[in-house]
Design a protein around this motif. Structure first.
Motif, PDB file in Angstrom:
ATOM      1  N   LYS A   1      51.619  25.970  39.693  1.00 30.05           N
ATOM      2  CA  LYS A   1      51.239  27.294  40.186  1.00 30.05           C
ATOM      3  C   LYS A   1      51.938  28.424  39.433  1.00 30.05           C
ATOM      4  O   LYS A   1      51.401  29.525  39.327  1.00 30.05           O
ATOM      5  N   ASP A   2      53.125  28.147  38.917  1.00 29.59           N
ATOM      6  CA  ASP A   2      53.927  29.195  38.296  1.00 29.59           C
ATOM      7  C   ASP A   2      53.523  29.370  36.825  1.00 29.59           C
ATOM      8  O   ASP A   2      54.128  28.793  35.920  1.00 29.59           O
ATOM      9  N   LEU A   3      52.471  30.156  36.592  1.00 30.40           N
ATOM     10  CA  LEU A   3      51.989  30.362  35.227  1.00 30.40           C
ATOM     11  C   LEU A   3      53.004  31.136  34.388  1.00 30.40           C
ATOM     12  O   LEU A   3      53.085  30.935  33.174  1.00 30.40           O
ATOM     13  N   LYS A   4      53.762  32.010  35.027  1.00 30.08           N
ATOM     14  CA  LYS A   4      54.773  32.773  34.278  1.00 30.08           C
ATOM     15  C   LYS A   4      55.813  31.854  33.666  1.00 30.08           C
ATOM     16  O   LYS A   4      56.278  32.076  32.535  1.00 30.08           O
TER      17      LYS A   4
ATOM     18  N   ARG B   1      36.401  35.454  23.047  1.00 30.11           N
ATOM     19  CA  ARG B   1      37.617  36.286  23.090  1.00 30.11           C
ATOM     20  C   ARG B   1      37.473  37.395  24.138  1.00 30.11           C
ATOM     21  O   ARG B   1      38.403  37.655  24.913  1.00 30.11           O
ATOM     22  N   THR B   2      36.310  38.046  24.164  1.00 31.72           N
ATOM     23  CA  THR B   2      36.064  39.130  25.127  1.00 31.72           C
ATOM     24  C   THR B   2      36.269  38.633  26.555  1.00 31.72           C
ATOM     25  O   THR B   2      36.919  39.295  27.379  1.00 31.72           O
ATOM     26  N   MET B   3      35.719  37.462  26.852  1.00 30.75           N
ATOM     27  CA  MET B   3      35.846  36.920  28.210  1.00 30.75           C
ATOM     28  C   MET B   3      37.286  36.506  28.510  1.00 30.75           C
ATOM     29  O   MET B   3      37.778  36.718  29.630  1.00 30.75           O
ATOM     30  N   MET B   4      37.977  35.916  27.535  1.00 30.72           N
ATOM     31  CA  MET B   4      39.351  35.472  27.766  1.00 30.72           C
ATOM     32  C   MET B   4      40.293  36.664  27.969  1.00 30.72           C
ATOM     33  O   MET B   4      41.229  36.593  28.770  1.00 30.72           O
ATOM     34  N   VAL B   5      40.037  37.745  27.244  1.00 27.74           N
ATOM     35  CA  VAL B   5      40.830  38.966  27.457  1.00 27.74           C
ATOM     36  C   VAL B   5      40.623  39.483  28.877  1.00 27.74           C
ATOM     37  O   VAL B   5      41.566  39.946  29.529  1.00 27.74           O
ATOM     38  N   GLU B   6      39.402  39.357  29.380  1.00 26.19           N
ATOM     39  CA  GLU B   6      39.135  39.795  30.748  1.00 26.19           C
ATOM     40  C   GLU B   6      39.829  38.879  31.757  1.00 26.19           C
ATOM     41  O   GLU B   6      40.308  39.341  32.800  1.00 26.19           O
ATOM     42  N   PHE B   7      39.890  37.572  31.473  1.00 20.48           N
ATOM     43  CA  PHE B   7      40.712  36.691  32.313  1.00 20.48           C
ATOM     44  C   PHE B   7      42.154  37.191  32.308  1.00 20.48           C
ATOM     45  O   PHE B   7      42.825  37.212  33.347  1.00 20.48           O
ATOM     46  N   GLY B   8      42.645  37.591  31.127  1.00 22.55           N
ATOM     47  CA  GLY B   8      44.003  38.122  31.023  1.00 22.55           C
ATOM     48  C   GLY B   8      44.199  39.358  31.869  1.00 22.55           C
ATOM     49  O   GLY B   8      45.228  39.526  32.546  1.00 22.55           O
ATOM     50  N   ASN B   9      43.216  40.239  31.847  1.00 21.80           N
ATOM     51  CA  ASN B   9      43.274  41.452  32.677  1.00 21.80           C
ATOM     52  C   ASN B   9      43.388  41.110  34.161  1.00 21.80           C
ATOM     53  O   ASN B   9      44.238  41.639  34.884  1.00 21.80           O
ATOM     54  N   LYS B  10      42.515  40.212  34.584  1.00 24.74           N
ATOM     55  CA  LYS B  10      42.462  39.879  36.012  1.00 24.74           C
ATOM     56  C   LYS B  10      43.685  39.065  36.438  1.00 24.74           C
ATOM     57  O   LYS B  10      44.181  39.224  37.563  1.00 24.74           O
TER      58      LYS B  10
ATOM     59  N   THR C   1      46.628  39.384  35.165  1.00 22.21           N
ATOM     60  CA  THR C   1      47.727  40.357  35.231  1.00 22.21           C
ATOM     61  C   THR C   1      47.648  41.158  36.533  1.00 22.21           C
ATOM     62  O   THR C   1      48.666  41.392  37.204  1.00 22.21           O
ATOM     63  N   GLU C   2      46.443  41.578  36.886  1.00 27.89           N
ATOM     64  CA  GLU C   2      46.247  42.320  38.141  1.00 27.89           C
ATOM     65  C   GLU C   2      46.665  41.498  39.355  1.00 27.89           C
ATOM     66  O   GLU C   2      47.177  42.044  40.343  1.00 27.89           O
ATOM     67  N   ASN C   3      46.447  40.177  39.296  1.00 20.85           N
ATOM     68  CA  ASN C   3      46.812  39.291  40.402  1.00 20.85           C
ATOM     69  C   ASN C   3      48.257  38.792  40.316  1.00 20.85           C
ATOM     70  O   ASN C   3      48.673  37.950  41.109  1.00 20.85           O
ATOM     71  N   ASN C   4      48.996  39.312  39.312  1.00 19.27           N
ATOM     72  CA  ASN C   4      50.410  38.964  39.118  1.00 19.27           C
ATOM     73  C   ASN C   4      50.604  37.468  38.794  1.00 19.27           C
ATOM     74  O   ASN C   4      51.662  36.909  39.062  1.00 19.27           O
ATOM     75  N   PHE C   5      49.579  36.835  38.230  1.00 17.27           N
ATOM     76  CA  PHE C   5      49.737  35.450  37.765  1.00 17.27           C
ATOM     77  C   PHE C   5      50.556  35.416  36.478  1.00 17.27           C
ATOM     78  O   PHE C   5      51.303  34.472  36.231  1.00 17.27           O
ATOM     79  N   ILE C   6      50.368  36.454  35.648  1.00 18.30           N
ATOM     80  CA  ILE C   6      51.093  36.587  34.383  1.00 18.30           C
ATOM     81  C   ILE C   6      51.581  38.024  34.255  1.00 18.30           C
ATOM     82  O   ILE C   6      51.135  38.906  34.986  1.00 18.30           O
TER      83      ILE C   6
END
Length: 855
Positions: A700-703, A659-668, A670-675
Motif C-alpha cells: 500500500k505504501d507507494l511512497k 505517456r499522456t495517460m500515465m502522466v494523468e495517473f501521476g496527477n491523480k 498525487t492528488e490522492n497523496n499516494f505519491i
C-alpha cells in the motif's frame, strides 16, 4: 565479553558470517591477512530488543564501553588505525554477495571507533539493504562485524579468478587503483584493468583523476585528492605485481574449490589479501547462461529507463512478437509452449534495457530458414559477436514438413499484401489516435482512466501486425542486398548498398529538421520576431507569440508541436518530457536554428545515390539476369527501409498517448497523496498502478516503493555496463559487470560500419544530448547512440560517428537520407576521442583515423 581474535579462533561459526569465516579459513591456511577481531552476530543481537524500529534507535544511540574498545585495539597489536567492516550472516555467499550494501569505515581511531561501529551495525537495517533483501527474496539473519588492522595501501584493487564478462575460466581479471580501493566498488574512481591468461598480461589503463587515501588533515578517515597528469596515466601495478596477484587468486580458488572474487592491497611492496568470496554469477549449473546485448536497443532506450516504461515495453514486446509469430505461420500451440521465451525477450540490467539474445534467437528459430535469418537479424540489431542456439527439431518428419509448408505459405501471403496492409494499418491507427486525442483525461475518475488506457493498449497490440511484418521483410531484403553486392562484386569494399538506399525522399524522420528550418527562416524574415528570438528566453517568447504580428509563426510552431511534439530524445521512454509537454524546449532549438548564419541543410544524397547506381550499372552490364534480380531486391529494400523508419513514427505517437495517460495517473495519484510528485509515477510498475486503482495492491505504501527505487537508480547512475554481457541465468546483481572506465588508448585508427559515403576531416564534438549544444558548426558529431530526436542537430554536422548501432539503425538511415557521411558501431570511440581532436572519417569503409589529439 564476546570477542574473537583471529590468532585464537580455530573453528568457524555461523555467528561470524561468511566474510569472517572466509578470512579465518584463509588465515589458517597461511595467507597473509591483516590481524582482525570478530564481534559475533549473536552478541550484537543480545544487546537489542525484538522490535526492529526500536533496534534502529538503540543502535544509533548505543555506547560501547572503553574497556571493550581497548581490548579490540590491544588484540590488534596496539594498531593506531583499524578498518570496521560488515560480516552479515547472509553476505558473501554463493547466491548473493551484498557487494556495497553495508557500510565500511576506514582509518578508524579509538576516539572514532564507537561511531564507526554503530554506523556499520546500523547499516544492516538500512533501506538499501532492505531493498536488496526484498529484491532477492531473502531474510535478514543478523550481522557480525570485523575489526581489522588498517593497511595504508599504496595500491588497492579487486580480482576475479575468471572473466565475469565472458565466462572464460582461463583468465584472471584485475582492477587496481592507487591508494585505497573503496572507490572501485562504488564506481567513484576509474580503475586500471589487467587481464592475465597463461602468464600473458593485457593491460587497459584508465584515466585515474583521483586517489582515495588517509585524511591526514583530520587524523582519521579518508579523503579524495586529485592526481597529476603523469600519475593519472601511469599504471597502478607493474607486471611482477600483476603476476603475484594472479598466483594469489589461483591459490585462493584452489582452497575454496570455486571461482573467487578477492580484495587486495600493496603496502611497501608487500601484498595483503583483505577478503575473498565466491563469484555469485557462477553459482548455477554449467552452461546456464544468457547473452544480454543492447547494441541496437540503446538507440530507443538510452541511459536509464524507469520501471514504468520497462513494465510497459516488456509486455508490448511479448504481445506483438507473439502476434508476429502467429501471422508468419507458427502454430498457436507452439507459441504457447514457448510462452516463457516470449515474456522474457527484454531485461532491465541496472536500469538499462537489454535484449535477451537467447530468446530472440529461440523465437526466430521457430520460423523456417533460421540458419539464414539468424545472421540477418544480428546484422539488423547491430550485434557484433554472433552466437547460435540449438534448434529443437520434431521427431515427426511428416508433421514437420506440413508445419513448414503452412509457415512458408503464410509468409508468402504476408509478403504479397505488404503495401495494402501498411495503408490499412495507418488509416486504422490514425482513426484510433484521433479518438483518444479527443478525450479529456483530467475529468476522468481513476477507474475510467484505467479502463480507457487498457482499451487503448489492447488496440495498440492487436493491430500492430503491419509494422512487424515490414520489419521482418526489411531484415531479409536488406540482408539479401548486402549478400548480392558481395557476390556480384559490385564494389571493392562490398558496401555500395548503403549508397543505393540513400535519398529515397520519402523518409519522414528528416521532416522535423526541414520544418524547423522553415520556421526559422520565417522568423529571420521578420525583424521584430528575429529580435525576440535572439534576445528573449523561451518562456518569454511563448508568452508573446499570441500577438497578431507573430500569428503565422505561432501557427507554424503549434502545427509542428501537434505533429512532431512527441518526437524528441528518449521519445520511447514514458518518463521523457516531450516538446508537446514543454514547448519551451522546442523554442530553444528554434533559437539555435535562427542564430545559424545560413540554412545548413544541404541535399547531397541524390548525387551519392546516382553515383552508386552508375557504378552498379557498369558492373552488371552484360548480365541481364543478375541486373533483373538485383533491381528487384534493391526496389523492395528501398521500399521496406523507408516504411520501417516511417512506421516507427507511429510507434512514437502511440507511446506519446500512453505517456499522456500515465502522466494523468501521476496527477491523480498525487492528488490522492499516494505519491509526492507527478514524476514519481514513473518509478512504479504498471501492475502496481493498476492494483492501486483496483484497491488490490499488496504493498500500500507507494511512497516507500518510490523512495527505495530512487535510491537504487542513484546507484545505477555510476554503473556503466558493456554492450554485451554473458551472465548466469540466475544473475540479479549486474553491477559486477561495471565498466566505468575511461581508457587511455594508443590506437590511431578505429573501425566501424560505414553507412553513408564520404571522406571528412574535421574537429570532433562529443555530445551526450542534442540539447547541450546550440550548433555543431560543421564539426564531426561523435556520440554513444542516437534516436529520432537527434535529427534537428544532424544538419549542422559535417559527419556523424556513433559508438553503437547497425546499418538499419536510425542514425544510419537518416544520415543516408540527408547525405551526411556516417559511421556506426565504432567500439570504444568515446573512450579514445575527446572534443577538439582532429579526425578523418571514411563513410565508405567505416574507418576513423586520428590526425591530431587536442591539448
Amino acid at each position: 565479553m564476546m570477542l574473537y581474535h583471529s590468532k585464537n579462533i580455530e573453528n568457524q561459526s555461523k555467528n561470524y558470517g561468511a566474510k569472517a569465516n572466509n578470512l579465518l579459513k584463509l588465515k589458517s591456511n597461511g595467507f597473509d591477512i591483516p590481524e582482525f577481531t570478530i564481534i559475533p552476530a549473536d552478541y550484537l543481537t543480545s544487546l537489542l530488543s525484538h522490535d526492529v524500529d526500536i533496534n534502529k534507535s538503540q543502535i544509533r544511540n548505543y555506547k560501547f564501553n572503553d574497556t571493550f574498545i581497548e581490548e579490540i585495539f590491544s588484540n590488534l597489536g596496539e594498531s593506531s588505525y583499524v578498518a570496521v567492516r560488515s560480516s552479515a550472516l547472509n553476505e558473501d555467499g554463493n547466491q548473493n554477495s551484498f557487494a556495497g550494501q553495508y557500510e565500511t569505515k576506514l582509518f578508524v581511531t579509538k576516539s572514532t571507533f564507537n561511531q564507526a561501529l554503530v554506523s556499520v551495525w546500523e547499516s544492516a537495517f538500512s533501506k538499501r539493504v532492505e531493498s536488496y533483501q526484498e529484491y532477492n527474496n531473502i531474510h535478514s539473519l543478523g550481522i557480525a562485524i570485523i575489526v581489522q588492522r588498517m593497511i595504508n595501501a599504496d595500491v588497492s584493487g579487486v580480482a576475479f579468478s575468471m572473466n565475469p564478462l565472458t565466462g572464460n575460466i582461463n583468465q584472471t581479471v584485475i582492477n587496481a587503483v592507487r591508494g585505497l580501493g573503496e572507490g572501485i566498488v562504488s564506481g567513484e574512481i576509474n580503475a586500471d584493468l589487467y587481464i592475465v591468461e597463461n602468464e600473458k598480461i593485457t593491460p587497459t589503463l584508465a584515466e585515474k583523476k583521483h586517489i582515495i587515501q588517509f585524511d591526514s588533515q583530520t587524523g582519521h578517515g579518508t579523503c579524495k585528492l586529485e592526481l597529476s597528469q603523469i600519475e593519472s596515466e601511469a599504471s597502478s601495478l607493474n607486471d611482477q605485481q600483476v603476476l603475484e596477484i594472479n598466483l594469489l587468486i589461483r591459490k585462493v580458488t584452489e582452497l575454496f574449490q570455486c571461482p573467487q572474487d578477492i580484495e587486495f592491497c600493496f603496502h611497501n611492496e608487500k601484498l595483503y589479501l583483505l577478503q575473498a568470496r565466491p563469484i555469485t554469477a557462477l553459482s548455477q549449473k554449467k552452461d546456464e547462461y544468457i547473452i544480454w546485448d543492447n547494441s541496437n536497443i540503446i538507440e530507443s532506450y538510452p541511459g536509464l529507463t524507469l520501471p514504468l516504461t520497462f513494465s510497459f515495453i516488456e509486455k508490448m514486446y511479448e504481445a506483438v512478437y507473439r502476434q508476429l509469430s502467429q501471422v508468419l505461420g507458427i502454430k498457436l500451440a507452439t507459441i504457447e509452449k514457448n510462452s516463457q521465451t516470449y515474456s522474457t525477450m527484454l531485461g532491465l540490467l541496472c536500469g538499462k534495457v537489454y535484449y535477451n539474445l537467447n530468446n530472440w534467437h529461440k523465437t526466430l528459430s521457430l520460423l523456417p530458414g533460421y540458419s539464414l535469418n539468424k545472421e540477418l537479424m544480428d546484422n539488423m540489431m547491430g550485434v557484433k559477436e554472433k552466437f547460435d542456439i540449438q534448434v529443437q527439431h520434431s521427431s515427426n518428419t511428416i508433421e514437420s514438413i506440413f508445419d513448414l509448408s503452412i509457415a512458408v505459405i503464410k509468409i508468402i501471403k504476408q509478403h504479397s499484401s505488404l503495401n495494402k496492409d501498411r495503408i490499412a494499418f495507418q488509416l486504422y491507427f490514425n482513426s484510433i489516435m484521433k479518438k483518444y486525442e479527443a478525450m479529456d483525461y483530467k475529468t476522468m475518475a481513476l477507474n475510467e482512466l484505467l479502463e480507457n488506457y487498457q482499451n487503448f493498449e489492447t488496440t495498440l497490440v492487436k493491430k500492430w501486425k503491419a509494422p512487424l511484418v515490414n520489419d521482418f521483410f526489411c531484415m531479409i531484403y536488406f540482408g539479401l542486398l548486402q549478400k548480392l553486392v558481395k557476390k556480384y562484386k559490385l564494389d571493392e569494399n562490398g558496401i555500395v548498398h548503403n549508397d543505393l538506399v540513400t535519398g529515397s525522399g520519402d523518409i519522414i524522420s528528416t521532416e522535423p529538421a526541414k520544418m524547423t528550418q522553415f520556421i526559422a527562416n520565417m522568423i529571420k524574415q521578420s525583424p521584430s520576431a528575429l529580435t525576440c528570438f535572439i534576445s528573449s528566453t523561451p518562456k518569454e517568447i511563448l508568452s508573446i507569440l499570441h500577438k497578431a504580428e507573430f500569428s503565422e509563426i505561432d501557427k507554424a510552431i503549434k502545427a509542428y508541436l501537434m505533429k512532431w511534439g512527441d518526437r524528441c530524445v528518449g521519445e520511447l521512454k514514458l518518463e521523457t518530457v516531450t516538446y508537446k509537454q514543454r514547448p519551451e524546449n522546442y523554442i530553444k532549438i528554434l533559437q539555435n536554428y535562427v542564430c545559424r548564419e545560413q540554412d545548413t541543410i544541404v541535399r547531397k544524397e541524390s548525387t551519392i545515390r546516382k553515383d552508386a547506381e552508375t557504378k552498379v550499372s557498369h558492373v552488371l552490364k552484360g548480365h541481364p539476369l543478375r541486373k533483373l534480380i538485383f533491381s528487384y531486391i534493391l526496389h523492395k529494400t528501398r521500399y521496406l527501409v523507408s516504411n520501417r523508419e516511417n512506421l516507427r513514427f507511429e510507434r512514437t505517437r502511440g507511446f506519446g498517448m500512453v505517456r499522456t495517460m500515465m502522466v494523468e495517473f501521476g496527477n491523480k495519484f498525487t492528488e490522492n497523496n499516494f505519491i509526492d510528485d507527478i514524476s514519481d509515477i514513473f518509478y512504479l510498475t504498471q501492475q502496481e498502478i493498476f492494483d492501486t486503482v483496483k484497491n488490490m495492491a499488496a504493498q500500500k505504501d507507494l511512497k516507500a516503493i518510490v523512495h527505495l527505487r530512487k535510491l537504487e537508480y542513484s546507484r545505477f547512475e555510476n554503473i556503466h555496463l558493456p554492450e554485451r554481457i554473458k551472465a548466469s541465468s540466475q544473475e540479479r546483481d549486474f553491477s559486477i559487470f561495471n565498466t566505468n572506465v575511461k581508457t587511455i588508448s594508443s590506437k590511431k585508427t578505429l573501425q566501424g560500419i560505414g553507412c553513408c559515403a564520404g571522406i571528412v576531416r574535421g574537429k570532433v564534438s562529443i555530445i551526450q544530448s542534442p540539447t547541450e549544444i546550440d550548433s555543431l558548426n560543421n564539426t564531426i558529431l561523435v556520440t554513444a547512440s542516437t534516436d529520432p530526436g537527434w535529427v534537428v542537430l544532424f544538419p549542422s554536422a559535417s559527419a556523424i560517428v556513433v559508438e553503437r548501432g547497425s546499418l538499419l539503425s536510425h542514425s544510419a538511415i537518416v544520415s543516408r537520407e540527408m547525405g551526411i557521411p556516417c559511421i556506426v558501431g565504432v567500439k570504444d570511440i568515446l573512450s579514445v576521442l575527446q572534443t577538439g581532436d582532429i579526425i578523418e572519417i571514411d563513410g565508405t569503409n567505416g574507418t576513423v583515423t586520428i590526425i591530431e589529439k587536442y591539448g
